[in-house]
Enzyme design. Structure first.
Site, PDB file in Angstrom:
ATOM      1  N   TYR A   1      -3.364   8.399  14.841  1.00  0.00           N
ATOM      2  CA  TYR A   1      -3.487   8.509  13.388  1.00  0.00           C
ATOM      3  C   TYR A   1      -3.686   9.973  12.981  1.00  0.00           C
ATOM      4  CZ  TYR A   1      -4.876   7.475   8.606  1.00  0.00           C
ATOM      5  OH  TYR A   1      -4.937   7.427   7.224  1.00  0.00           O
TER       6      TYR A   1
ATOM      7  N   LYS B   1      -1.019  12.240  10.677  1.00  0.00           N
ATOM      8  CA  LYS B   1      -1.362  12.842   9.393  1.00  0.00           C
ATOM      9  C   LYS B   1      -1.313  14.369   9.455  1.00  0.00           C
ATOM     10  CE  LYS B   1      -1.953   9.212   6.838  1.00  0.00           C
ATOM     11  NZ  LYS B   1      -1.098   8.973   5.654  1.00  0.00           N
TER      12      LYS B   1
ATOM     13  N   ASP C   1      10.753  -0.382   3.680  1.00  0.00           N
ATOM     14  CA  ASP C   1      10.051   0.060   4.882  1.00  0.00           C
ATOM     15  C   ASP C   1      10.369   1.533   5.058  1.00  0.00           C
ATOM     16  OD1 ASP C   1       9.051   0.624   7.378  1.00  0.00           O
ATOM     17  OD2 ASP C   1      10.221  -0.895   8.444  1.00  0.00           O
ATOM     18  N   VAL C   2       9.379   2.410   4.857  1.00  0.00           N
ATOM     19  CA  VAL C   2       9.658   3.849   4.890  1.00  0.00           C
ATOM     20  C   VAL C   2      10.058   4.322   6.279  1.00  0.00           C
ATOM     21  CG1 VAL C   2       8.178   4.351   2.907  1.00  0.00           C
ATOM     22  CG2 VAL C   2       7.223   4.493   5.237  1.00  0.00           C
TER      23      VAL C   2
END
Length: 272
Positions: free
Chosen positions: A180, A184, A72-73
């Site tokens: 989101y 990013k 799990d990053v």
């Protein structure tokens, strides 16, 4: 700068990445899985990491000598352990491609419903703290965890290449998808800032920013929203393999002069 094309002397494997050790996050599906396959095809020793242990084990089973890691990053300890495992197994780590990420299916449904009703989407006022933190924790914090862990092992050796997978959404932000887009855009800026620091130690960091791509994430996109991305004047949805090929280019010595680049791969939908 030994960060890409090998001569195969490390273990006798031929190919652009022969003798190289590579770790790919998000390798259980989509762009990450395609990248792991491409790296293996081109001679790399691949460590395939994903939060879905079953999925990544299936991908690794297809690849000669590949190892699957459940990671799990968003958890820095798990990322550190994965990087350490890859490094300890071969005494080096040459390439990291960080493709792990999440979207928000609920927000996508809200946007699609608004499109069908012919009204503006209302998402920000409905967006809960948990949904916000989940997307930022995986997409932005996870990128930091991977970059930090990779540099800790690459910088002392004076070589390496890291490729992060961003998104066109950081530039052409979708109404109703603020978390989101923010995650990013933050990951792009983070990667570029780290790139300027890392190159002094012989490590290159770059980013590929895909547009619409046929992944599991895209499969969960409501039909009305997918229709909004369709445009006969541009290329259709990219395949994961097309994006993986760009990631491999960035990781190879063919891209030796690219540092802190964000390559937009959106089929001509817009330029920046």
């Amino acid at each position: 700068m030994g960060d890409g094309r090998g001569d195969g002397r490390g273990d006798g494997r031929a190919g652009r990445f022969g003798g190289r050790v590579a770790l790919v996050t998000g390798a259980g599906s989509g762009i990450g899985a395609a990248t792991a396959r491409r790296l293996a095809e081109q001679g790399a020793e691949v460590f395939a990491a994903d939060i879905d242990g079953t999925a990544v084990a299936a991908v690794a089973a297809e690849l000669p000598g590949a190892r699957a890691l459940t990671v799990d990053v968003a958890d820095p300890a798990q990322v550190d352990r994965a990087i350490a495992d890859a490094t300890e197994a071969h005494g080096r780590l040459d390439v990291v491609v960080h493709a792990a990420g999440v979207d928000d299916p609920a927000a996508k449904e809200w946007i699609a419903d608004a499109l069908l009703d012919g009204r503006p989407p209302e998402v920000t006022t409905r967006l809960g703290d948990d949904a916000w933190r989940r997307v930022l924790r995986v997409n932005l914090d996870g990128t930091f965890h991977v970059l930090r862990a990779a540099l800790r092992v690459m910088a002392p050796r004076g070589s390496g290449a890291v490729v992060t997978v961003g998104s066109s959404s950081a530039f052409d932000t979708l109404a109703g998808y603020p978390h989101y887009a923010a995650s990013k855009a933050g990951a792009h800026a983070l990667s570029q800032a780290v790139a300027k620091e890392a190159i002094a130690f012989g490590v290159r960091v770059n980013t590929v920013a895909p547009g619409p791509t046929e992944t599991g994430m895209a499969a969960r996109t409501p039909t009305a929203l997918r229709r909004g991305f369709a445009d006969p004047r541009v290329r259709p949805y990219a395949t994961p393999e097309e994006i993986a090929d760009i990631a491999l280019f960035l990781a190879s010595e063919d891209a030796a002069n690219l540092v802190g680049a964000v390559l937009l791969a959106n089929g001509g939908r817009f330029t920046v």
